[in-house]
Design a protein around this motif. Structure first.
Motif, PDB file in Angstrom:
ATOM      1  N   TYR A   1       8.398  -7.887  20.757  1.00 27.07           N
ATOM      2  CA  TYR A   1       9.519  -7.074  20.272  1.00 27.07           C
ATOM      3  C   TYR A   1      10.045  -7.543  18.919  1.00 27.07           C
ATOM      4  O   TYR A   1      11.170  -7.219  18.539  1.00 27.07           O
ATOM      5  CB  TYR A   1      10.656  -7.113  21.302  1.00 27.07           C
ATOM      6  N   LEU A   2       9.197  -8.309  18.172  1.00 35.30           N
ATOM      7  CA  LEU A   2       9.638  -8.871  16.898  1.00 35.30           C
ATOM      8  C   LEU A   2      10.055  -7.780  15.911  1.00 35.30           C
ATOM      9  O   LEU A   2      11.029  -7.947  15.170  1.00 35.30           O
ATOM     10  CB  LEU A   2       8.513  -9.718  16.291  1.00 35.30           C
TER      11      LEU A   2
ATOM     12  N   TYR B   1      14.978  -6.790  19.195  1.00 39.10           N
ATOM     13  CA  TYR B   1      14.783  -8.194  18.820  1.00 39.10           C
ATOM     14  C   TYR B   1      16.106  -8.772  18.300  1.00 39.10           C
ATOM     15  O   TYR B   1      16.784  -8.181  17.469  1.00 39.10           O
ATOM     16  CB  TYR B   1      13.712  -8.318  17.744  1.00 39.10           C
TER      17      TYR B   1
END
Length: 582
Positions: free
Chosen positions: A438-439, A444
């Motif tokens: 989920y960067l 994030y």
């Protein structure tokens, strides 16, 4: 007649399968569990095969990180240190936990079941908070224990010197063993209580002493339970990096999980190396699960425990009765009472001191805790995440167990296996996987990525515990409801769920407790936008603000103690019994 026959002629075309609400719910649940549990693991493995930059990963593939982690003496030494530490902690925790389980379940020790809560309570406290307390108690020069013993020795006319030093390898082992012992007790005490003791009686009638009967009969029968407890303790202790990291950083001791944390968070970043090291931890724990299953299958051929087994007369401890009780109470004193008291006293001090005076104490740390915006937000996030993770795991875990037990399809078995898989995955590995999954998404750096981590990590407990509860419900009750016109979901909602209320409450509060104290994944995933109490304690501890860290730890501990009391008094649910059944 001809017209009627034509109208009733069956259609030759294929009819579309009927899609029910249960089918839709099950597909949504299957997709959700797969995304939450499997995708982060795949990202962790994939991230290990990239070149690194000082700020993360480059788009180019590389085997450098894999080769370094799996073959270099440096990383192998870190792995060996982690495994050795986990092995020592597991051995001590098993010895203490099994001994206390045997004393409570099979002897005439005073207190009996009242001792359950004494032994189990450390399970509901944070090991990292316990570390802070034991730093306060056992520091070589400023620890309360050394100060008090030294003052007592001085009055007698001699210099005792430091008695204990928590800033050592022994200190790491001591703190971790204290807080992992309840798992050994939890996994064995109910099995010892329920075991058919007729074979022990037969051994004694043939001349065996009580100790010989235990070693020749009880221990072999209980081996699967012992191994299950040992495996869980080994996995949990192998993944811990906070306690070895804080103490080990001053003694030159480094474990693989601590190096994973350094590679993931300290510039220059080495996140491919962190992911590669995470896969090492993953293979070790998965291998342990496979071994445990094989031992369990072999042991089942020799099990002679029946539903109507006789209960033997408790073993008389005689002159060992008082020492046995003292041993259990001493454990509770060292693992719960002494750390909590030390933590509270230290959190009220303006600064560290071995001498006490009225002007040394202040409530400033607690005033700041509830007035500073960041700490208030951390408290709110912690409670919210605990409530949400508890609710989601309770519902999703129960539905998965229900489909596995009642429908018995291949898909249901696969989804149940996927849901239980995270129990063998270190939280640090999930943290790395979620970090990369989920960067580049909006979640994030928010609390929602923490929620996904907590759900993935704790849903196995919900599945296993709810499965045990569902197995105790006669399916004829649900079938009667469906014969009366109720759908499967209606029967589940109106019949099964009400009967499962105690089990559901146990799942909800246990997951909430575990979420509140979770630190392994939280340290990697939490941010200034989404702080939580456990990470806040870690941050203040790292920065040297020990008194404020202690105050945060006290609040966190009081929340967890309050939850245990609520489950017992308001919901009449004993968490330790529900978990032991699972």
């Amino acid at each position: 007649m001809t017209q009627v026959a034509v109208e009733r002629r069956p259609a030759t075309g294929m009819t579309a399968p009927r899609i029910t609400g249960e089918t839709v719910l099950w597909l949504v649940l299957a997709v959700f569990i797969t995304v939450v549990t499997i995708v982060p693991l795949l990202y962790t493995i994939d991230s290990a095969f990239y070149q690194e930059t000082p700020f993360g990963l480059s788009p180019r593939r590389s085997l450098t990180a894999i080769v370094n982690v799996y073959t270099s003496a440096r990383y192998l030494s870190y792995l060996g240190a982690a495994l050795l530490l986990a092995g020592i902690v597991t051995t001590i925790a098993l010895a203490m936990g099994i001994l206390m389980a045997f004393l409570v379940a099979r002897t005439d020790i005073r207190g009996g079941r009242a001792l359950d809560i004494v032994i189990i309570m450390p399970l509901f406290l944070s090991p990292f908070t316990g570390l802070i307390a034991w730093i306060v108690l056992g520091s070589e020069n400023t620890g309360f224990v050394n100060a008090l013993l030294g003052a007592g020795a001085a009055r007698l006319g001699f210099d005792l010197g430091p008695v204990i030093n928590i800033w050592s390898y022994a200190g790491i082992v001591w703190v971790m063993s204290l807080f992992f012992t309840p798992f050994a007790y939890l996994f064995t005490v109910n099995n010892l209580r329920a075991m058919d003791s007729s074979l022990e009686e037969a051994a004694r009638m043939n001349g065996a002493t009580p100790l010989q009967a235990i070693m020749k009969v009880t221990v072999p029968i209980m081996t699967p339970a012992f191994f299950a407890a040992g495996l869980l303790i080994f996995v949990l202790s192998a993944e811990v990096y906070t306690i070895p990291g804080i103490i080990g950083s001053t003694t030159g001791f480094t474990t693989l999980p601590w190096q994973i944390y350094i590679d993931s968070t300290v510039a220059p970043l080495h996140r491919a190396h962190a992911a590669a090291a995470g896969t090492v931890m993953l293979w070790i724990t998965v291998g342990g699960v496979i071994i445990q299953r094989r031992i369990t299958r072999v042991a089942e051929r020799f099990v002679t425990v029946g539903g109507k087994g006789q209960r033997a007369k408790p073993i008389a401890l005689g002159r060992w009765r008082a020492p046995a009780l003292a041993f259990v109470l001493a454990y509770g004193f060292c693992a719960v009472l002494l750390p909590l008291v030390a933590l509270l006293v230290f959190s009220l001090m303006k600064y560290s001191s071995v001498s006490f005076s009225a002007d040394l104490f202040t409530t400033k740390h607690y005033v700041d805790l509830f007035s500073i915006g960041n700490t208030r937000l951390a408290l709110q996030n912690t409670l919210m995440l605990g409530l949400l993770s508890g609710a989601v795991c309770m519902v999703a875990g129960t539905l998965i167990s229900y489909m596995e037990m009642r429908r018995k399809t291949v898909l249901a078995s696969i989804v149940a296996f996927i849901g239980v898989l995270p129990v063998a995955v270190p939280g640090l590995v999930y943290g790395i996987g979620l970090l990369w999954t989920y960067l580049r998404t909006p979640i994030y750096g928010t609390v929602w990525i923490l929620l996904l981590a907590y759900i993935a990590k704790f849903i196995p407990y919900a599945i296993v515990v709810s499965r045990s509860g569902i197995l105790q419900i006669n399916r004829e009750l649900e079938e009667s409801a469906r014969m009366s016109g109720a759908s499967s979901l209606t029967a589940l909602r109106r019949i099964t769920m009400p009967i499962l209320k105690p089990t559901l409450a146990a799942i909800f509060f246990f997951v909430m407790l575990m979420s509140i104290k979770e630190l392994s994944a939280s340290v990697l995933l939490a941010s200034q936008r989404g702080p939580v109490l456990s990470v806040l304690t870690w941050s203040y501890m790292e920065s040297g603000n020990f008194q404020f860290a202690a105050a945060v730890g006290v609040v966190q501990s009081m929340i967890m103690v309050a939850l245990v009391v609520i489950t017992r008094l308001a919901f009449r649910v004993n968490l330790e019994k529900a978990l032991a059944k699972g």
